[in-house]
Design a protein around this motif. Sequence first.
Motif, PDB file in Angstrom:
ATOM      1  N   LEU A  98       0.839  -1.190   0.000  1.00  0.00           N
ATOM      2  CA  LEU A  98       0.000   0.000   0.000  1.00  0.00           C
ATOM      3  C   LEU A  98       0.882   1.251   0.000  1.00  0.00           C
ATOM      4  CD1 LEU A  98      -2.349  -1.380   2.770  1.00  0.00           C
ATOM      5  CD2 LEU A  98      -3.017  -1.061   0.374  1.00  0.00           C
ATOM      6  N   ALA A  99       0.530   2.235  -0.829  1.00  0.00           N
ATOM      7  CA  ALA A  99       1.356   3.432  -0.984  1.00  0.00           C
ATOM      8  C   ALA A  99       2.792   3.015  -1.293  1.00  0.00           C
ATOM      9  CB  ALA A  99       1.292   4.306   0.265  1.00  0.00           C
ATOM     10  N   ALA A 100       2.953   2.270  -2.377  1.00  0.00           N
ATOM     11  CA  ALA A 100       4.233   1.633  -2.695  1.00  0.00           C
ATOM     12  C   ALA A 100       5.357   2.621  -2.924  1.00  0.00           C
ATOM     13  CB  ALA A 100       4.065   0.748  -3.934  1.00  0.00           C
ATOM     14  N   GLY A 101       5.047   3.827  -3.390  1.00  0.00           N
ATOM     15  CA  GLY A 101       6.103   4.809  -3.605  1.00  0.00           C
ATOM     16  C   GLY A 101       7.212   4.255  -4.481  1.00  0.00           C
ATOM     17  N   LEU A 102       8.458   4.427  -4.032  1.00  0.00           N
ATOM     18  CA  LEU A 102       9.611   3.935  -4.789  1.00  0.00           C
ATOM     19  C   LEU A 102      10.167   2.667  -4.169  1.00  0.00           C
ATOM     20  CD1 LEU A 102      11.280   7.377  -5.555  1.00  0.00           C
ATOM     21  CD2 LEU A 102       9.675   6.046  -6.953  1.00  0.00           C
ATOM     22  N   ASP A 103       9.316   1.913  -3.518  1.00  0.00           N
ATOM     23  CA  ASP A 103       9.657   0.606  -2.978  1.00  0.00           C
ATOM     24  C   ASP A 103       9.953  -0.341  -4.141  1.00  0.00           C
ATOM     25  OD1 ASP A 103       9.345  -2.122  -2.147  1.00  0.00           O
ATOM     26  OD2 ASP A 103       8.182  -1.477  -0.419  1.00  0.00           O
ATOM     27  N   ALA A 104      11.133  -0.935  -4.141  1.00  0.00           N
ATOM     28  CA  ALA A 104      11.532  -1.826  -5.245  1.00  0.00           C
ATOM     29  C   ALA A 104      11.598  -3.281  -4.804  1.00  0.00           C
ATOM     30  CB  ALA A 104      12.879  -1.388  -5.806  1.00  0.00           C
ATOM     31  N   ARG A 105      10.802  -3.646  -3.819  1.00  0.00           N
ATOM     32  CA  ARG A 105      10.870  -5.024  -3.305  1.00  0.00           C
ATOM     33  C   ARG A 105      10.510  -6.064  -4.353  1.00  0.00           C
ATOM     34  NH1 ARG A 105       9.141  -2.225   1.487  1.00  0.00           N
ATOM     35  NH2 ARG A 105      10.731  -2.486   3.109  1.00  0.00           N
ATOM     36  N   ALA A 106       9.661  -5.721  -5.295  1.00  0.00           N
ATOM     37  CA  ALA A 106       9.320  -6.686  -6.340  1.00  0.00           C
ATOM     38  C   ALA A 106      10.540  -7.040  -7.180  1.00  0.00           C
ATOM     39  CB  ALA A 106       8.222  -6.118  -7.238  1.00  0.00           C
ATOM     40  N   TYR A 107      11.542  -6.171  -7.158  1.00  0.00           N
ATOM     41  CA  TYR A 107      12.762  -6.372  -7.941  1.00  0.00           C
ATOM     42  C   TYR A 107      13.934  -6.883  -7.110  1.00  0.00           C
ATOM     43  CZ  TYR A 107      10.435  -3.620 -11.563  1.00  0.00           C
ATOM     44  OH  TYR A 107       9.548  -3.168 -12.512  1.00  0.00           O
ATOM     45  N   ARG A 108      14.014  -6.510  -5.849  1.00  0.00           N
ATOM     46  CA  ARG A 108      15.233  -6.812  -5.092  1.00  0.00           C
ATOM     47  C   ARG A 108      15.107  -7.983  -4.117  1.00  0.00           C
ATOM     48  NH1 ARG A 108      15.230  -4.798   0.054  1.00  0.00           N
ATOM     49  NH2 ARG A 108      13.694  -3.195   0.596  1.00  0.00           N
ATOM     50  N   LEU A 109      13.891  -8.392  -3.770  1.00  0.00           N
ATOM     51  CA  LEU A 109      13.748  -9.559  -2.894  1.00  0.00           C
ATOM     52  C   LEU A 109      13.681 -10.829  -3.737  1.00  0.00           C
ATOM     53  CD1 LEU A 109      11.190  -8.424  -0.145  1.00  0.00           C
ATOM     54  CD2 LEU A 109      13.683  -8.258  -0.135  1.00  0.00           C
ATOM     55  N   ASP A 110      14.134 -11.925  -3.155  1.00  0.00           N
ATOM     56  CA  ASP A 110      14.094 -13.216  -3.849  1.00  0.00           C
ATOM     57  C   ASP A 110      12.757 -13.894  -3.583  1.00  0.00           C
ATOM     58  OD1 ASP A 110      16.673 -13.032  -4.956  1.00  0.00           O
ATOM     59  OD2 ASP A 110      17.575 -13.664  -3.061  1.00  0.00           O
ATOM     60  N   TRP A 111      11.801 -13.628  -4.454  1.00  0.00           N
ATOM     61  CA  TRP A 111      10.450 -14.148  -4.278  1.00  0.00           C
ATOM     62  C   TRP A 111      10.352 -15.586  -4.790  1.00  0.00           C
ATOM     63  CZ3 TRP A 111       7.208 -11.059  -1.611  1.00  0.00           C
ATOM     64  CH2 TRP A 111       7.458  -9.691  -1.598  1.00  0.00           C
ATOM     65  N   PRO A 112       9.480 -16.388  -4.190  1.00  0.00           N
ATOM     66  CA  PRO A 112       9.284 -17.754  -4.691  1.00  0.00           C
ATOM     67  C   PRO A 112       8.473 -17.752  -5.981  1.00  0.00           C
ATOM     68  CG  PRO A 112       7.765 -17.308  -2.899  1.00  0.00           C
ATOM     69  CD  PRO A 112       8.683 -16.120  -2.975  1.00  0.00           C
ATOM     70  N   GLN A 113       8.543 -18.831  -6.688  1.00  0.00           N
ATOM     71  CA  GLN A 113       7.785 -18.967  -7.926  1.00  0.00           C
ATOM     72  C   GLN A 113       6.288 -18.829  -7.638  1.00  0.00           C
ATOM     73  OE1 GLN A 113       8.529 -22.625  -9.988  1.00  0.00           O
ATOM     74  NE2 GLN A 113       7.451 -22.008 -11.846  1.00  0.00           N
ATOM     75  N   GLY A 114       5.599 -18.117  -8.515  1.00  0.00           N
ATOM     76  CA  GLY A 114       4.155 -17.954  -8.363  1.00  0.00           C
ATOM     77  C   GLY A 114       3.749 -16.753  -7.537  1.00  0.00           C
ATOM     78  N   MET A 115       4.728 -15.953  -7.065  1.00  0.00           N
ATOM     79  CA  MET A 115       4.399 -14.797  -6.230  1.00  0.00           C
ATOM     80  C   MET A 115       3.876 -13.652  -7.083  1.00  0.00           C
ATOM     81  SD  MET A 115       4.631 -14.241  -2.943  1.00  0.00           S
ATOM     82  CE  MET A 115       4.040 -12.873  -1.947  1.00  0.00           C
ATOM     83  N   VAL A 116       2.769 -13.055  -6.634  1.00  0.00           N
ATOM     84  CA  VAL A 116       2.192 -11.880  -7.284  1.00  0.00           C
ATOM     85  C   VAL A 116       2.295 -10.708  -6.313  1.00  0.00           C
ATOM     86  CG1 VAL A 116       0.191 -10.874  -8.415  1.00  0.00           C
ATOM     87  CG2 VAL A 116       0.577 -13.345  -8.541  1.00  0.00           C
TER      88      VAL A 116
END
Length: 297
Positions: A98-116
């Motif tokens: 929420l209010a993601a701003g310039l949060d780049a977690r979708a790019y920098r965290l190692d998410w598991p397969q299938g994560m949205v």
Amino acid sequence: MRTEGDTWDIVSSVGMTALFVAAMRAVESKQPDALVHDEFAALFVAAADDPDMNQLLNDRELWARSPLGTEFMGLRSKFFDDLFRTAAEAGVRQAVILAAGLDARAYRLDWPQGMVVYEIDQPKVLEFKRQVLDSAGATPKADRREVAVDLRDNWPAALIEEGFDPTVPTVWSAEGLLPYLPGAAQDALFARIAQLSASGSTLACDAFDADVDLAQLADLQAEQLRDTPFGTVDFTSLLYTDDRADPAEWLTDQGWTTTIVPPEELAERYDRPLTAVLEPYAEMFNSIKYLTAAKPA
């Protein structure tokens, strides 16, 4: 001052706070004992081409004058990083920032397969973010979906339209958000999160006590920080202190299990000793509450 229905881009009003946070996260990433490593934060600051934020990013001595201490952003970012990592390890495959701003977690965290990962914010903020990341050739490590909508509006409808599934567990974050919402909007936010959250969902947020003297903070900023990037924007004029429900009490009453961690406990958890914080910012810093809530399965 804020007005009803006000909007912003990345270098105005509330959007400027996202740029400021990116600068602080970029500086934290440079520390030898960094709690987070955000290679994208500096790209946002450079692309915005704001001289004050660039000065903050490149002047280590200036960073030492941060009114909330040099550890603040590292502790906060690490807290929310851990929220997402823990939820993903538990099998959750749906995240909402929420209010993601310039949060780049979708790019920098190692998410598991299938994560949205759904990112909700103002259209101009998300557009700027996408342009910078695309220009850098960055690739998200999850299925990232933008939800360009104001959190004071009907964001649940926009979220569901992007594919959000309210029948499966979700991990939610409201980082650095609550004081920028009017009381009624904050209360509506939590009611909507609760309604959209299936059993097994988790939520984290942070906030400070509403009785902090914002006028005193503004006076300090004008007097001691006016010649620094910390004095560029009067952040106190962007905050709301009107009546609202206490998030922990409200969520507990709705059956969620809540945990509150103060800054000093977070510092101990991450082995990052706290430095002295300027008065009266110390009052605000010490009143910060990092809340985690879980909806029982």
